[in-house]
Design a protein around this motif. Structure first.
Motif, mmCIF file in Angstrom:
data_model
loop_
_atom_site.group_PDB
_atom_site.id
_atom_site.type_symbol
_atom_site.label_atom_id
_atom_site.label_comp_id
_atom_site.label_asym_id
_atom_site.label_seq_id
_atom_site.Cartn_x
_atom_site.Cartn_y
_atom_site.Cartn_z
ATOM 1 N N THR A 1 -9.542 -16.662 -15.544
ATOM 2 C CA THR A 1 -10.683 -15.338 -15.912
ATOM 3 C C THR A 1 -11.126 -15.004 -16.970
ATOM 4 O O THR A 1 -10.427 -15.202 -18.107
ATOM 5 N N GLY A 2 -12.210 -14.587 -17.306
ATOM 6 C CA GLY A 2 -12.750 -13.913 -18.487
ATOM 7 C C GLY A 2 -12.860 -12.533 -18.589
ATOM 8 O O GLY A 2 -13.194 -11.965 -19.688
ATOM 9 N N PHE A 3 -12.025 -11.828 -17.468
ATOM 10 C CA PHE A 3 -12.118 -10.511 -17.760
ATOM 11 C C PHE A 3 -10.670 -9.801 -17.535
ATOM 12 O O PHE A 3 -9.853 -9.840 -16.730
ATOM 13 N N ALA A 4 -10.451 -9.006 -18.635
ATOM 14 C CA ALA A 4 -9.025 -8.357 -18.853
ATOM 15 C C ALA A 4 -8.528 -7.605 -17.809
ATOM 16 O O ALA A 4 -7.719 -7.763 -17.043
ATOM 17 N N ALA A 5 -9.650 -6.775 -17.299
ATOM 18 C CA ALA A 5 -9.135 -5.942 -16.325
ATOM 19 C C ALA A 5 -8.962 -6.437 -14.871
ATOM 20 O O ALA A 5 -8.134 -6.159 -14.163
ATOM 21 N N VAL A 6 -9.584 -7.732 -14.656
ATOM 22 C CA VAL A 6 -9.447 -8.516 -13.571
ATOM 23 C C VAL A 6 -7.802 -9.217 -13.560
ATOM 24 O O VAL A 6 -7.161 -9.134 -12.701
ATOM 25 N N THR A 7 -7.508 -9.460 -14.947
ATOM 26 C CA THR A 7 -6.024 -9.965 -14.822
ATOM 27 C C THR A 7 -5.226 -9.301 -14.505
ATOM 28 O O THR A 7 -4.001 -9.450 -13.879
ATOM 29 N N LEU A 8 -5.168 -7.762 -14.687
ATOM 30 C CA LEU A 8 -4.289 -6.647 -14.326
ATOM 31 C C LEU A 8 -4.272 -6.698 -12.944
ATOM 32 O O LEU A 8 -3.130 -6.561 -12.391
ATOM 33 N N LYS A 9 -5.464 -6.739 -12.399
ATOM 34 C CA LYS A 9 -5.562 -6.571 -10.956
ATOM 35 C C LYS A 9 -4.886 -7.692 -10.313
ATOM 36 O O LYS A 9 -3.933 -7.673 -9.400
ATOM 37 N N ALA A 10 -5.044 -8.998 -10.866
ATOM 38 C CA ALA A 10 -4.463 -10.257 -10.253
ATOM 39 C C ALA A 10 -2.940 -10.244 -10.488
ATOM 40 O O ALA A 10 -2.247 -10.371 -9.343
ATOM 41 N N SER A 11 -2.343 -9.687 -11.506
ATOM 42 C CA SER A 11 -0.865 -9.716 -11.911
ATOM 43 C C SER A 11 -0.402 -8.715 -10.959
ATOM 44 O O SER A 11 1.041 -8.814 -10.335
ATOM 45 N N ARG A 12 -1.139 -7.586 -10.305
ATOM 46 C CA ARG A 12 -0.559 -6.730 -9.362
ATOM 47 C C ARG A 12 -0.608 -7.123 -8.017
ATOM 48 O O ARG A 12 0.374 -6.948 -7.284
ATOM 49 N N GLU A 13 -1.629 -7.898 -7.646
ATOM 50 C CA GLU A 13 -1.792 -8.378 -6.250
ATOM 51 C C GLU A 13 -1.170 -9.623 -5.911
ATOM 52 O O GLU A 13 -0.469 -10.025 -4.971
ATOM 53 N N GLN A 14 -0.953 -10.523 -7.082
ATOM 54 C CA GLN A 14 -0.332 -11.712 -6.717
ATOM 55 C C GLN A 14 0.770 -11.897 -7.912
ATOM 56 O O GLN A 14 0.471 -12.772 -8.820
ATOM 57 N N PRO A 15 1.802 -11.388 -8.004
ATOM 58 C CA PRO A 15 2.534 -11.165 -9.322
ATOM 59 C C PRO A 15 3.297 -12.505 -9.463
ATOM 60 O O PRO A 15 3.569 -12.782 -10.670
ATOM 61 N N GLN A 16 3.300 -13.515 -8.527
ATOM 62 C CA GLN A 16 4.112 -14.631 -8.658
ATOM 63 C C GLN A 16 2.824 -15.752 -9.212
ATOM 64 O O GLN A 16 3.316 -16.696 -9.734
ATOM 65 N N ALA A 17 1.795 -15.454 -9.529
ATOM 66 C CA ALA A 17 0.559 -16.424 -9.946
ATOM 67 C C ALA A 17 0.471 -16.083 -11.303
ATOM 68 O O ALA A 17 0.214 -15.166 -11.848
ATOM 69 N N LYS A 18 0.293 -17.294 -12.038
ATOM 70 C CA LYS A 18 0.103 -17.139 -13.348
ATOM 71 C C LYS A 18 -1.496 -16.939 -13.658
ATOM 72 O O LYS A 18 -2.326 -17.458 -12.985
ATOM 73 N N VAL A 19 -1.784 -16.275 -14.738
ATOM 74 C CA VAL A 19 -3.325 -15.828 -14.831
ATOM 75 C C VAL A 19 -3.588 -16.403 -16.525
ATOM 76 O O VAL A 19 -2.838 -16.051 -17.361
#
Length: 129
Positions: free
Chosen positions: A85-103
């Motif tokens: 992703t190119g969006f920092a805020a989206v990175t935070l959302k992704a790590s909360r919703e898919q904690p096992q996924a690398k961003v």
């Protein structure tokens, strides 16, 4: 590794230049890559074919990468997930919703992408020992 044993990556990236760039880098690193331009195109592929990794942009039209990853967990639970992703805020959302996924945040060097993909598969190999 023979061609029949190549690890398969499904790449979902809506930006054509980035999709081509990433697919070429991963293929050069020895992976088999199927590239699609949206989550709604990736989902039927996940249902019909076996992929070792879903590499998905988070912000895409029709179905974002987080929803795609959630659906992937339902239809193809063995498939690992990694986001770009190119969006920092989206990175935070992704790590909360898919904690096992690398961003991976854009911009990143192709070498970093290949190293992260190798780490995902190295972790899988270590877990199976």
């Amino acid at each position: 590794m023979t061609d029949t044993n190549k690890l398969r990556i499904l790449l979902a990236e809506d930006e054509e230049a980035m999709r081509t760039y990433l697919a070429r880098a991963l293929e050069n690193a020895g992976y088999e890559v199927v590239a699609v331009d949206r989550g709604t195109e990736a989902l039927p592929r996940l249902e019909a074919e076996r992929f070792d990794l879903l590499l998905s942009d988070i912000v895409m039209p029709e179905m974002d990468g987080i929803e795609l990853a959630q659906r992937c967990a339902e239809v193809s639970p063995h498939t690992k997930v990694m986001f770009i992703t190119g969006f920092a805020a989206v990175t935070l959302k992704a790590s909360r919703e898919q904690p096992q996924a690398k961003v991976l945040s854009k911009p990143f060097h192709l070498r970093d992408l290949v190293l992260e993909v190798e780490r995902v598969f190295a972790g899988e190999a270590a877990a199976s020992l």
